[in-house]
Design a protein around this motif. Structure first.
Motif, mmCIF file in Angstrom:
data_model
loop_
_atom_site.group_PDB
_atom_site.id
_atom_site.type_symbol
_atom_site.label_atom_id
_atom_site.label_comp_id
_atom_site.label_asym_id
_atom_site.label_seq_id
_atom_site.Cartn_x
_atom_site.Cartn_y
_atom_site.Cartn_z
ATOM 1 N N GLU A 293 22.020 -32.588 65.398
ATOM 2 C CA GLU A 293 22.328 -31.513 64.363
ATOM 3 C C GLU A 293 24.075 -31.086 64.285
ATOM 4 O OE1 GLU A 293 19.561 -28.707 62.928
ATOM 5 O OE2 GLU A 293 19.206 -30.480 64.293
ATOM 6 N N ILE A 294 24.136 -30.035 63.022
ATOM 7 C CA ILE A 294 25.232 -29.139 62.802
ATOM 8 C C ILE A 294 24.885 -28.128 62.054
ATOM 9 C CG2 ILE A 294 26.889 -31.098 62.558
ATOM 10 C CD1 ILE A 294 26.056 -31.365 59.667
ATOM 11 N N LEU A 295 25.774 -27.621 61.982
ATOM 12 C CA LEU A 295 25.728 -25.564 61.785
ATOM 13 C C LEU A 295 26.858 -25.706 60.611
ATOM 14 C CD1 LEU A 295 24.034 -23.284 61.975
ATOM 15 C CD2 LEU A 295 25.879 -22.952 63.390
ATOM 16 N N VAL A 296 26.448 -25.774 59.546
ATOM 17 C CA VAL A 296 27.130 -25.579 58.151
ATOM 18 C C VAL A 296 27.036 -23.888 57.613
ATOM 19 C CG1 VAL A 296 28.062 -26.106 56.483
ATOM 20 C CG2 VAL A 296 27.023 -27.637 57.938
ATOM 21 N N THR A 297 28.137 -23.421 57.346
ATOM 22 C CA THR A 297 27.787 -22.104 57.705
ATOM 23 C C THR A 297 29.000 -21.751 55.429
ATOM 24 O OG1 THR A 297 30.109 -21.105 58.069
ATOM 25 C CG2 THR A 297 27.969 -20.944 59.637
ATOM 26 N N PHE A 298 28.412 -21.217 54.564
ATOM 27 C CA PHE A 298 28.732 -21.288 53.396
ATOM 28 C C PHE A 298 29.085 -19.481 52.884
ATOM 29 C CE2 PHE A 298 26.510 -24.862 53.469
ATOM 30 C CZ PHE A 298 26.780 -25.819 52.845
ATOM 31 N N ASP A 299 30.296 -19.224 52.466
ATOM 32 C CA ASP A 299 30.513 -18.094 51.965
ATOM 33 C C ASP A 299 29.937 -18.020 50.823
ATOM 34 O OD1 ASP A 299 31.498 -15.988 49.989
ATOM 35 O OD2 ASP A 299 33.042 -15.574 51.181
ATOM 36 N N THR A 300 28.542 -16.061 50.562
ATOM 37 C CA THR A 300 28.021 -16.665 50.179
ATOM 38 C C THR A 300 27.733 -15.815 48.194
ATOM 39 O OG1 THR A 300 27.650 -14.091 50.322
ATOM 40 C CG2 THR A 300 26.462 -15.742 51.131
ATOM 41 N N ALA A 301 28.941 -15.362 48.128
ATOM 42 C CA ALA A 301 29.793 -15.040 46.938
ATOM 43 C C ALA A 301 30.369 -16.455 45.783
ATOM 44 C CB ALA A 301 31.046 -14.032 47.060
ATOM 45 N N THR A 302 30.590 -17.296 46.514
ATOM 46 C CA THR A 302 31.489 -18.443 46.374
ATOM 47 C C THR A 302 30.406 -20.101 46.468
ATOM 48 O OG1 THR A 302 32.651 -18.928 47.746
ATOM 49 C CG2 THR A 302 33.684 -17.276 46.526
ATOM 50 N N GLY A 303 29.977 -19.763 47.480
ATOM 51 C CA GLY A 303 29.318 -21.131 47.866
ATOM 52 C C GLY A 303 29.885 -21.919 48.712
ATOM 53 N N HIS A 304 31.343 -21.359 48.554
ATOM 54 C CA HIS A 304 32.172 -22.662 49.555
ATOM 55 C C HIS A 304 31.370 -22.167 50.800
ATOM 56 C CE1 HIS A 304 35.330 -21.526 46.173
ATOM 57 N NE2 HIS A 304 34.927 -22.636 45.967
ATOM 58 N N ARG A 305 31.932 -24.020 51.514
ATOM 59 C CA ARG A 305 31.774 -24.266 52.684
ATOM 60 C C ARG A 305 32.972 -23.467 54.208
ATOM 61 N NH1 ARG A 305 31.031 -30.183 54.010
ATOM 62 N NH2 ARG A 305 33.199 -30.350 53.631
ATOM 63 N N THR A 306 32.468 -22.997 54.677
ATOM 64 C CA THR A 306 33.681 -22.367 55.668
ATOM 65 C C THR A 306 33.744 -22.884 56.679
ATOM 66 O OG1 THR A 306 31.798 -21.082 56.471
ATOM 67 C CG2 THR A 306 33.115 -19.865 54.306
ATOM 68 N N ALA A 307 32.751 -23.175 57.802
ATOM 69 C CA ALA A 307 32.461 -24.138 58.286
ATOM 70 C C ALA A 307 31.678 -25.954 59.002
ATOM 71 C CB ALA A 307 32.617 -23.524 59.984
ATOM 72 N N GLN A 308 31.462 -26.130 59.437
ATOM 73 C CA GLN A 308 31.103 -26.670 60.092
ATOM 74 C C GLN A 308 31.318 -27.631 61.939
ATOM 75 O OE1 GLN A 308 29.627 -30.410 57.343
ATOM 76 N NE2 GLN A 308 29.089 -31.691 58.584
ATOM 77 N N VAL A 309 29.837 -27.249 61.964
ATOM 78 C CA VAL A 309 30.278 -27.509 63.226
ATOM 79 C C VAL A 309 29.079 -28.431 63.687
ATOM 80 C CG1 VAL A 309 30.045 -26.831 66.049
ATOM 81 C CG2 VAL A 309 30.967 -25.442 64.197
ATOM 82 N N THR A 310 29.205 -29.380 64.856
ATOM 83 C CA THR A 310 28.338 -30.469 65.731
ATOM 84 C C THR A 310 27.747 -29.803 66.824
ATOM 85 O OG1 THR A 310 29.137 -31.844 64.465
ATOM 86 C CG2 THR A 310 27.432 -32.697 66.945
#
Length: 365
Positions: A293-310
């Motif tokens: 399982e991984i956790l991925v975060t995105f900026d709601t304004a741009t859709g760009h990925r901000t982090a990805q953590v296992t």
């Protein structure tokens, strides 16, 4: 803003809420003690930012999770009744007033029994009953939606979303009719919108729609069709704007977010989007790929990925929620993990902390 899983099947439509007013029973817990069947109860009400339901010693227990101290403990036991139906998973929802609503199924299709958990006053009390199986409870800013898991019989294939008054759980405000069957639903205390997905068929013939419902007016704000047989695996709702998680063909495991004019779509190539959550300007997705399982975060304004953590040790997710300590991911099988703000990539042991959950996990909000 959390998706509803699973939606319960239910009998034909009837009123959502009925019964006596107010709390019928109130149990305050201020010190560590032994509950029914010897369940040892903790005292960390103040530090618990999230609550789940577990079966401990044969009893239905409310488990408080303290992400900052990386621990979870049962805080109270829901009183058992002779007609409780253990084959139906209980439910828990976080209300806009800060309290938590618990729904316990009953045998013979009887109304669900409702309890309100008041963490501030360390109390749980019984509320008015639901006049049908509570198939799905979703809270908004001012309302409580009862979402069916199957279309009404003899009603032309409609599903009736029953809208209750969040300030008076005895009162049903209106019924919102939706064509077809609801697959997933999510709300949020930032608005009175409900985001709904519907899946019909399989493969390329699959038809998926995403709807935004206004619980305050009973109107459908918009209906968004998916094309190409895309499956909606989970949904979150940000001020009425749907955020939908879908799989994509391939093996790379790349997780991305596409911003559309009417919704946001999180795609996992060769993976499974288990849960979505929105907090301020961030969308968080718990995704399973390659046995982890991984956790991925995105900026709601741009859709760009901000982090990805296992997330070591986790293989699925039933809930993702933002806490003071960071993102909390709750797994129905593997406990929970809290991800420190700023953690990314191959996070160290201080960036992702595992939390063991007591008993048999049953439900998260």
């Amino acid at each position: 803003m959390r998706p509803l899983t699973p939606l319960r099947a239910r009998p034909p439509r009837s009123a959502l809420l009925a019964g006596a007013a107010g709390l019928l029973a109130l149990a305050a817990l201020t010190t560590s003690c032994s509950g029914p069947n010897g369940v040892t109860l903790g005292t960390d009400w103040k530090g618990s930012e999230d609550f789940t339901l577990s079966r401990i010693g044969g009893q239905l227990a409310v488990v408080g999770i303290n992400p900052e101290k990386h621990r979870a403990e049962p805080l109270t036991v829901v009183p058992a009744q002779g007609d409780d139906d253990d084959t139906l998973a209980p439910q828990i929802a976080h209300l806009a007033n800060g309290k938590w609503l618990l729904a316990v199924g009953r045998k013979g299709g009887k109304p669900d029994r409702l309890y309100v958990l008041d963490a501030k006053n360390r109390a749980v009390g019984r509320q008015a009953a639901v006049e049908e199986a509570a198939h799905g409870i979703v809270a908004s800013a001012h309302y409580l939606a009862g979402v069916p898991g199957q279309a009404d019989s003899g009603d032309g294939g409609h599903s009736s979303v029953l809208v209750g008054d969040g300030a008076d759980l005895r009162r049903t405000v209106r019924t919102v009719r939706v064509d077809g069957t609801v697959s997933q639903a999510a709300g949020g205390t930032d608005s009175d919108k409900l985001c709904v997905t519907q899946d019909e068929g399989k493969g390329r013939s699959r038809r998926t729609r995403v709807l935004s419902l206004d619980l305050a007016t009973g109107r459908t704000d918009r209906v968004i069709p998916f094309t190409g047989g895309t499956q909606a695996q989970t949904v979150a709702c940000r001020g009425g704007r749907p955020v939908v998680g879908t799989p994509a063909a391939g093996r790379s495991g790349v997780v991305s977010m596409e911003r559309r004019h009417d919704m946001d779509v999180v795609r996992a190539v060769g993976g499974r989007v288990d849960q979505l959550a929105v907090d301020g300007g961030t969308v968080a997705a718990a995704v399973f790929h390659g046995g982890k399982e991984i956790l991925v975060t995105f900026d709601t304004a741009t859709g760009h990925r901000t982090a990805q953590v296992t997330l070591p040790g986790l293989t699925d997710a039933a809930q993702v929620v933002r806490t003071r300590a960071g993102w909390l991911v709750v797994s129905p099988q593997d406990g929970a993990a809290v991800v420190r703000d700023g953690a990314a990539g191959s996070a160290g042991p201080d960036d992702v902390r595992h939390i063991s959950l007591p008993g048999q996990f049953l439900a998260a909000s």
